[in-house]
Design a protein around this motif. Structure first.
Motif, PDB file in Angstrom:
ATOM      1  N   PHE A  10       0.815  -1.207   0.000  1.00  7.54           N
ATOM      2  CA  PHE A  10       0.000   0.000   0.000  1.00  7.54           C
ATOM      3  C   PHE A  10       0.850   1.258   0.000  1.00  7.54           C
ATOM      4  N   VAL A 210      -4.918   0.940  -4.293  1.00  2.00           N
ATOM      5  CA  VAL A 210      -6.299   1.379  -4.469  1.00  2.00           C
ATOM      6  C   VAL A 210      -6.686   1.492  -5.947  1.00  2.00           C
ATOM      7  N   CYS A 223      -9.055  -2.203   4.532  1.00  2.00           N
ATOM      8  CA  CYS A 223      -8.291  -0.958   4.606  1.00  2.00           C
ATOM      9  C   CYS A 223      -8.056  -0.578   6.053  1.00  2.00           C
ATOM     10  N   GLU A 228      -5.840   3.871   3.128  1.00  3.52           N
ATOM     11  CA  GLU A 228      -6.383   3.706   1.781  1.00  3.52           C
ATOM     12  C   GLU A 228      -7.513   4.672   1.425  1.00  3.52           C
ATOM     13  N   THR A 241     -16.388   3.841   4.356  1.00  4.24           N
ATOM     14  CA  THR A 241     -15.694   2.860   5.182  1.00  4.24           C
ATOM     15  C   THR A 241     -16.556   2.413   6.357  1.00  4.24           C
TER      16      THR A 241
END
Length: 363
Positions: A10, A210, A223, A228, A241
């Protein structure tokens, strides 16, 4: 929590958003963790801003006139990932002089993929380390000589990210269709699978970035809400989220651990580290500027804007109502009991550990 591999992936993806080169993490699979060459004793002790009305540790009495000050005790803190806001309070404790005030010269070792922090603490290579509560319980079950002292994150930042356009009201809705990128071997993933099932969603490996999320409106992924989603928004996407903690699985995160032997041999040094850590986190939550600037030099895969956004996103996960009432870093027996029972139920632990032995050094 992200695995080391997924977090590494990431951060490499996040680096594409900033106009600076990516440096290797402070530690890789084949390297030993390296510090930044500094300890709190060598750092300028700037004045720490008052972060709240909570009492801060009293300054130790000054030595008698003509008596030289005792040398700082050198200790090492091993992080389980590279310098970023989730560790901001530790850097602030060093930069503000909170560690030095407690007579500690602290060297902070950056982590990375494959760095065995728990083993390093248990084996005495470092005095303190950062881990997750589920990792602590697993290590104890395997006989590791580690004890948790305090927990920075009261609410785990682990979450499932989907698109706002899907209109999901929670994780249960996300799992009804589409594609989900997740690491199925992690405890939180096993918990969600047992609670809701993954039979209606296509599960694919999580790649740490992403790009697929931005390109596919039916794509969801695991995440950290401090990572993210920030990257996705900066790419023009619409992340929504949902915290796994809201589903009932909420292990403490950024747990400070030490070895039981050190607690028995020098409990005051352990207490001093805990006091300074809390002071550092109060200061960082009040103003993260100083520590962010230091960490940004060590972790160039995040730019200044991302540091600020991540620090703000994590604030409510650290300063929960319970933490405001009982103090930053608070841990309760009930939370540890619940987590232990969940890990046994998921088959991660053969049996729950004895909590009296586990929480003997909780500060």
């Amino acid at each position: 929590m992200h695995s080391s591999d997924s977090r590494r992936l990431f951060l490499q993806a996040l680096a594409s958003l900033v106009a600076v080169p990516v440096l290797a993490p402070a530690c890789s699979r084949s390297q030993s963790p390296e510090g930044d060459g500094r300890s709190s004793a060598a750092s300028p002790a700037g004045s720490a801003a008052a972060a709240s009305t909570q009492a801060t540790p009293a300054t130790p009495a000054a030595p008698a006139q003509g008596t030289p000050a005792a040398p700082a005790a050198k200790v090492k803190l091993a992080l389980n990932w590279v310098p970023e806001p989730e560790f901001g309070g530790f850097y602030e404790a060093r930069e503000s002089g909170a560690f030095a005030k407690e007579g500690l010269g602290v060297e902070i070792l950056g982590g990375g993929a494959g760095v065995p922090v728990v083993q390093m603490v248990a084996g005495g290579q470092v005095d303190f380390g950062i881990s997750g509560a589920d990792e602590v319980l697993t290590a104890r079950a395997r006989g590791a000589d580690v004890l948790p002292l305090l927990a920075v994150f009261q609410t785990s930042p682990q979450a499932i990210m989907t698109h706002e356009t899907r209109g999901a009201k929670g994780i249960a809705d996300v799992l009804k269709s589409g594609t989900l990128a997740i690491e199925p071997g992690l405890p939180y993933a096993a918990y969600l699978k047992k609670k809701y099932g993954f039979d209606k969603v296509k599960v694919v490996p999580y790649d740490g970035g992403v790009a697929r999320f931005v390109a596919d409106k039916d794509f969801s992924q695991q995440c950290f809400i401090t990572a993210e989603p920030i990257a996705a928004r900066r790419k023009g996407s619409d992340p929504a989220t949902f915290l796994v903690a809201s589903e009932g699985f909420n292990p403490y995160v950024v747990v400070v651990i030490t070895r039981a032997a050190l607690w028995k041999e020098n409990p005051e040094r352990v207490r001093a580290f805990a006091r300074a850590t809390r002071e550092g986190w109060r200061s960082y939550l009040h103003d993260p500027t100083r520590a962010n600037a230091v960490m940004a030099k060590l972790n160039t895969s995040m730019d200044a804007e991302t540091f600020v956004a991540a620090a703000e996103a994590q604030r409510p996960l650290i300063e929960t109502p319970e933490a405001k009432e009982k103090g930053l870093g608070v841990m309760t027996r009930e939370r540890w009991e619940t987590l232990a029972k969940q890990l046994v139920d998921l088959g991660v632990l053969p049996k729950a550990p004895t909590l009296d032995d586990l929480l003997v050094a909780a500060l």
